[in-house]
Write an enzyme that holds these catalytic residues in place. Structure first.
Site, PDB file in Angstrom:
ATOM      1  CG  ASP A 150       2.086   1.484   8.226  1.00 33.44           C
ATOM      2  OD1 ASP A 150       1.791   0.887   7.174  1.00 33.44           O
ATOM      3  OD2 ASP A 150       1.277   1.705   9.134  1.00 33.44           O
ATOM      4  CG  HIS A 162      -0.507   0.243   2.513  1.00 32.78           C
ATOM      5  ND1 HIS A 162      -0.333   1.513   3.028  1.00 32.78           N
ATOM      6  CD2 HIS A 162      -0.169  -0.605   3.516  1.00 32.78           C
ATOM      7  CE1 HIS A 162       0.078   1.433   4.283  1.00 32.78           C
ATOM      8  NE2 HIS A 162       0.198   0.163   4.606  1.00 32.78           N
ATOM      9  CG  ASP A 198       1.446  -3.308   5.393  1.00 35.24           C
ATOM     10  OD1 ASP A 198       2.068  -2.280   5.683  1.00 35.24           O
ATOM     11  OD2 ASP A 198       0.212  -3.410   5.525  1.00 35.24           O
ATOM     12  CG  HIS A 219      -0.637   3.756  12.514  1.00 33.25           C
ATOM     13  ND1 HIS A 219      -1.880   3.201  12.684  1.00 33.25           N
ATOM     14  CD2 HIS A 219      -0.191   3.289  11.324  1.00 33.25           C
ATOM     15  CE1 HIS A 219      -2.167   2.425  11.642  1.00 33.25           C
ATOM     16  NE2 HIS A 219      -1.143   2.467  10.804  1.00 33.25           N
ATOM     17  CD  GLU A 234      -3.203  -1.238   5.020  1.00 31.66           C
ATOM     18  OE1 GLU A 234      -3.098  -2.272   5.696  1.00 31.66           O
ATOM     19  OE2 GLU A 234      -2.983  -0.099   5.504  1.00 31.66           O
ATOM     20  CD  GLU A 235      -2.179   2.741   7.320  1.00 29.75           C
ATOM     21  OE1 GLU A 235      -2.913   2.222   8.186  1.00 29.75           O
ATOM     22  OE2 GLU A 235      -0.953   2.587   7.294  1.00 29.75           O
TER      23      GLU A 235
END
Length: 495
Positions: free
Chosen positions: A271, A259, A332, A430, A303-304
């Site tokens: 990420d 992604h 990922d 994140h 994707e998130e």
């Protein structure tokens, strides 16, 4: 010599006129791809230049992220498209789609004490609602898990077994006015409800420690909770990028993806800039070779926010077209600073969750890559909560690699992989700290070579690879809903 020159001239003329299928110029004169040759084309400087480029897209805009539909992600998509198009080796397209973006923030307190909470994306808003806290039994996945007095209360639910969205819906059906989901492994909890649903109630995530403390307080007395959730929603146009080799058998497609988007909080370089650049580096290296089976690379959007881009793509393919895809590989987070080498558990031997026929063989191939170099590895739960989810639901074999997210590394893992015990695989997961400085160069280099190893293997031959069944089920044991590894693409997206 004259006849050889004539043959060469005819070959070049034929290729230049585009008679030999879609093969790019010079195809017959390229060497056949091998695992060693393709791996040797992988250079750390190329990988780092790629992740630095993604960082620049984030830095160029006030948002400082690459969230789907935003300027940083638009720059990412355009760059990927143009880089691949310029090779002349691929047929490249952008697949346009529109998805609902959501940003939410939460504030939570219990008996006057503030707690660190994260709002689930797509959560309904809550304007400082105040209510008594009750605790759901089990994992809050069934109506019988909710106390009879749930109506008008805020309910505390443990993570696991079913999705965050289902927990929120069940809480709504029980007439709760809010839900707090706490982690079932050490660390904080962020996630998504997967979309808007009128059954949902305002929903926030909480760490395992805080959740257990609240449950203990409820068991010994009354707990009053104040909950505030601010939610924003916006329809955004965005794109997948799909690039397929012009050469090779297009009825036997080897597919891999990563992604390309980040969360709102930061640039998302591990990420999942790491996976995006990993497959980009392999895609560029592959242009030096010819192959037998076509290879299709994908950079997924959104994707998130619930695997939206990959699901959109798979849903766009009828059974005949999807059958051409013989396997799917997912990458990922492959550059985690406190990494562990983790391979999706395709055979289900570790977590009792099997992939479609062929997934075990993919796992064994990656195990061989590490074993041949004397390097340790461990399985990671093959739950279907990353971009391979839509593929395995339609019986496409899948597998891939992962180096860890928010879950803390154990002393036993330190003995295998080095690093620091008691610290998350990626302490900036994140967060705004997920920058180029967050990348473990050794991990991303090793895992990109592993991508090259797998692509070369399957691009040469699928001999012995299991035939895909028409139907199939993946065995799932609910006890394994507690997953080591965590992170985007594993179990924080939905569960």
């Amino acid at each position: 010599m004259k006849s050889q020159l004539l043959s060469l001239a005819v070959a070049v003329s034929t290729i230049s006129q585009g008679v030999v299928g879609q093969e790019p110029f010079g195809w017959p004169f390229k060497p056949m791809v091998t695992q060693d040759d393709l791996q040797n084309k992988i250079k750390l400087k190329d990988i780092m230049a790629g992740v630095e480029k993604l960082q620049s897209f984030s830095d160029a805009h006030p948002e400082k992220n690459r969230v789907f539909g935003g300027n940083g992600h638009k720059d990412t998509v355009e760059w990927i498209y143009n880089e691949l198009k310029a090779t002349g080796y691929y047929n490249v397209k952008k697949q346009e789609q529109v998805h609902l973006w959501s940003h939410a923030e939460a504030a939570l307190s219990a008996n006057g004490k503030d707690l660190k909470a994260s709002a689930m994306s797509y959560s309904p808003p809550a304007n400082k609602i105040m209510a008594e806290l009750v605790v759901a039994k089990n994992n809050g996945c069934n109506a019988t898990d909710y106390p009879e007095n749930t109506q008008g209360k805020i309910v505390l639910i443990q993570r696991g077994v079913c999705s965050f969205g289902e927990k929120s819906s069940q809480a709504g059906d029980a007439k709760a006015i809010g839900a707090v989901v706490y982690n079932n492994v050490p660390g904080s909890l962020a996630g998504t409800l997967g979309g808007l649903d009128k059954r949902h109630v305002p929903t926030a995530g909480l760490s395992q420690e805080d959740g257990k403390n609240l449950a203990s307080l409820v068991a010994s007395g009354k707990v009053d909770v104040t909950m505030n959730v601010v939610s924003l929603f916006e329809n955004r146009t965005t794109w997948n990028v799909i690039a397929e080799t012009k050469g090779g058998d297009h009825n036997n497609v080897v597919m891999l993806g990563a992604h390309s988007d980040s969360v709102d909080a930061g640039p998302g370089i591990n990420d999942n800039g790491s996976g995006s650049i990993g497959i980009m580096t392999v895609a560029k290296a592959l242009t030096n070779f010819k192959l037998n089976n076509a290879v299709r690379f994908a950079w997924w959007t959104a994707e998130e926010f619930g695997l939206l881009g990959s699901t959109f793509y798979v849903d766009s393919l009828d059974d005949r077209e999807l059958h051409k895809v013989k396997l799917y590989l997912n990458f990922d987070m492959i550059g985690s600073p406190n990494f562990a080498n983790q391979i999706y558990d395709g055979d289900g031997s570790a977590y009792n969750m099997t992939g479609p026929a062929g997934s075990a063989e993919i796992e064994y191939l990656f195990e061989k890559f590490f074993d041949d170099q004397g390097l340790p590895h461990q399985p990671t739960a093959f739950t279907g909560r990353s971009d391979y989810s839509a593929f395995i639901k339609r019986n496409v074999p899948a597998g891939g690699l992962f180096t860890g997210a928010e879950v803390v590394k154990t002393p036993e893992q330190v003995k295998l992989f080095g690093g620091e015990a008691g610290v998350a695989y990626d302490k900036n997961y994140h967060g705004k700290g997920d920058t180029v400085a967050n990348i473990n160069k050794g991990a991303i280099f090793l895992n990109t070579r592993a991508i090259a190893y797998s692509v070369a293997e399957y691009a040469r031959s699928l001999k012995g690879f299991p035939t895909r069944p028409k139907t199939g089920k993946r065995a799932v044991n609910p006890q394994y809903a507690k997953m080591p590894g965590g992170g985007c693409g594993h179990h924080t997206v939905f569960m």
